[in-house]
Write an enzyme that holds these catalytic residues in place. Structure first.
Site, short mmCIF file in Angstrom:
data_model
loop_
_atom_site.label_atom_id
_atom_site.label_comp_id
_atom_site.label_asym_id
_atom_site.label_seq_id
_atom_site.Cartn_x
_atom_site.Cartn_y
_atom_site.Cartn_z
N GLU A 1 0.85 -1.19 0.00
CA GLU A 1 0.00 0.00 0.00
C GLU A 1 0.88 1.24 0.00
OE1 GLU A 1 -2.34 2.68 -0.37
OE2 GLU A 1 -3.51 0.83 -0.07
N GLY B 1 -6.84 2.12 4.17
CA GLY B 1 -8.25 1.81 4.37
C GLY B 1 -9.01 1.68 3.08
N CYS C 1 -13.66 3.23 0.13
CA CYS C 1 -14.93 3.03 0.84
C CYS C 1 -14.86 3.56 2.27
CB CYS C 1 -15.31 1.55 0.84
SG CYS C 1 -16.80 1.18 1.81
N LYS D 1 -22.17 8.21 4.00
CA LYS D 1 -23.41 7.72 4.60
C LYS D 1 -23.57 8.26 6.02
CE LYS D 1 -23.49 5.70 0.74
NZ LYS D 1 -22.68 6.33 -0.30
N GLY E 1 -24.71 11.73 -10.96
CA GLY E 1 -24.57 10.35 -10.51
C GLY E 1 -24.78 10.24 -9.01
N ALA E 2 -24.47 9.08 -8.47
CA ALA E 2 -24.70 8.83 -7.05
C ALA E 2 -23.94 9.81 -6.16
CB ALA E 2 -24.31 7.40 -6.71
N ALA F 1 -18.42 16.55 -9.47
CA ALA F 1 -18.74 15.13 -9.26
C ALA F 1 -19.01 14.44 -10.59
CB ALA F 1 -19.95 15.00 -8.34
N HIS G 1 -47.73 -7.86 7.80
CA HIS G 1 -48.46 -6.61 7.57
C HIS G 1 -48.62 -5.86 8.89
CE1 HIS G 1 -51.44 -3.82 5.94
NE2 HIS G 1 -52.17 -4.05 7.03
#
Length: 465
Positions: free
Chosen positions: A35, A41, A44, A53, A184-185, A270, A446
């Site tokens: 790395e 990390g 993500c 998030k 996009g996202a 973005a 339900h």
């Protein structure tokens, strides 16, 4: 393999690289992970899924407590502390990153902090932070170097300056207004975060709709919600120029045959990510690229059979669970060359964590048309569903695609509350190759959000021959 230092050398310690190394080591292969980034990390954990998030959840809480009137609740003078919002995100990310470092330093494989560059097909030149160099050889390699922000299409933007999904995560204060370039996202998730914390947002998208790879009916729901929350949304545009005007920034673009100008305190860029492969020396050894990504076959092999690749550097599906599957597939195939596995994208799923969330698995109508795959389709709106009415979450719908001859479920889409969770019912159903008849017959409690899937399933079951 004893003639080499390692059986497998994995370049990149993110989700795909770690999954590959863990799998290779478990198969008894002498493995190294290299790395070269300043942080450990992967995208993500550090600048993708987890931090965004965390911020989106904070924005959703802010939005909910600021608009409780429909539930008969009063909440006046709701405020927020942006520094604490960001501090909570930083604390979570540090915890996730520390755990990844712990995994990489577990002793199951060698973990080497260095920049890697191919010297030849079986050896790497490694340079550590001090500038010291050495050579490492391996029988096999797995490239899992991730992606980086795509360079801007306008030289003006570089002069004016802009935020990216990387730098926006380090903000210490919110701008009053922002121009978001992209649909996009990443663009949508950050845009809604800013909207819900009081930033005046203008979103400019090149395609005719946001989320242009998904079905248009899904995109329209998101566009409608963004406009309702106060954003200006322009689609079908062409960027022309950008410039600084005093303390603000201006973007000029074409829209519906007219030249438009928008001013804001900040620009958020973005418009995508690019495989992070510069400096690997792939040209030295002849690894073939396709549209700037590393080309792989279904076994995750590159054009050089003993060199594999996984994750964003392959460029096909920049999704963390796909990167993990690809890394595991590559490592398994190195360990078992006589019984190799193929990567299967039949259950390809994706989620956009806006509110409403947008999720899909398998075929969408767009994909079915492109591949000329026949299908039958049915949908059902959340605006006519008991639990979503109770929640006051009535935007969007669910949709199922099925084979008319057999009734097998070919794909599902969900635009609505908890869409990222709800789509897993269809992932599970498709994993077992269930039919719409079976899904319709399966008991659903339900009132729940999940029972909404039974309505399109019942409609399609009646059409199956």
């Amino acid at each position: 393999m004893s003639q080499y230092d390692f059986d497998v050398a994995v370049i990149g310690g993110g989700s795909g690289g770690y999954a590959a190394a863990r799998t290779a080591a478990a198969e008894g292969l002498k493995t190294a992970v290299i790395e070269g980034g300043s942080e450990v990390g992967g995208l993500c954990i550090l600048r993708g899924c987890m931090p965004t998030k965390a911020l989106l959840h904070a924005a959703e809480v802010m939005h909910t407590v600021s608009h409780p009137e429909k539930f008969g609740i009063r909440a006046e003078g709701v405020t927020f502390d942006f520094a604490k919002v960001m501090a909570r995100k930083n604390s979570l990310i540090q915890e996730f990153a520390d755990y990844r470092v712990q995994q990489l330093n577990s002793g199951k494989f060698a973990f080497i902090r260095a920049q890697a560059r191919f010297a030849d097909e079986h050896s790497l030149e490694l340079a550590d932070a001090s500038g010291a160099t050495r050579t490492l050889s391996a029988a096999h390699f797995i490239l899992a170097t991730g992606s980086r922000i795509t360079p801007s299409p306008l030289a003006d933007l570089d002069t004016v300056g802009y935020l990216t999904s990387d730098s926006a995560l380090a903000l210490d204060r919110l701008p009053r207004s922002m121009i978001v370039l992209g649909g996009g996202a990443v663009a949508l998730e950050f845009a809604q975060f800013f909207i819900r914390f009081g930033v005046k947002v203008t979103l400019i998208q090149r395609s005719l709709h946001v989320l242009h790879e998904m079905d248009t009916d899904a995109a329209r729901v998101v566009e409608q919600v963004f406009r309702r929350e106060g954003a200006a949304v322009y689609t079908g545009t062409k960027l022309m120029s950008a410039r600084a005007l005093g303390s603000q920034k201006e973007v000029t673009f074409e829209h519906s045959g007219e030249l438009r100008r928008v001013l804001a305190d900040e620009i958020f860029y973005a418009l995508g990510r690019t495989p992070n492969i510069a400096g690997l020396g792939l040209d030295r050894i002849g690894v073939e690229l396709e549209f700037s990504r590393i080309r792989t076959n279904d076994h995750m092999q590159t054009s050089i059979p003993h060199i594999y690749a996984a994750g964003d550097c392959t460029g096909l599906h920049e999704i963390v669970h796909i990167a993990i599957q690809q890394g595991e597939t590559a490592a398994f195939n190195i360990a078992h060359p006589d019984v190799r596995r193929s990567i299967d994208y039949r259950l390809l799923s994706e989620v956009v964590f806006t509110d409403p969330q947008v999720a899909a698995v398998g075929l969408t109508e767009k994909r079915a048309h492109v591949r000329n795959i026949p299908y039958i389709v049915a949908s059902y709106p959340f605006a006519d569903h008991g639990k979503s009415l109770i929640m006051g979450a009535t935007d969007g719908f669910v949709k199922l695609l099925a084979d008319q001859q057999t009734g097998e479920i070919l794909g599902g889409s969900c635009v609505g509350p908890m869409g990222g969770e709800l789509i897993h019912e269809i992932i599970a159903a498709m994993f077992r190759r269930m039919t719409v008849n079976e899904l319709a017959l399966m008991p659903h409690y339900h009132p729940t959000l999940a029972e909404i899937w039974t309505y399109p399933a019942e409609e399609l079951a009646e059409q199956v021959r």
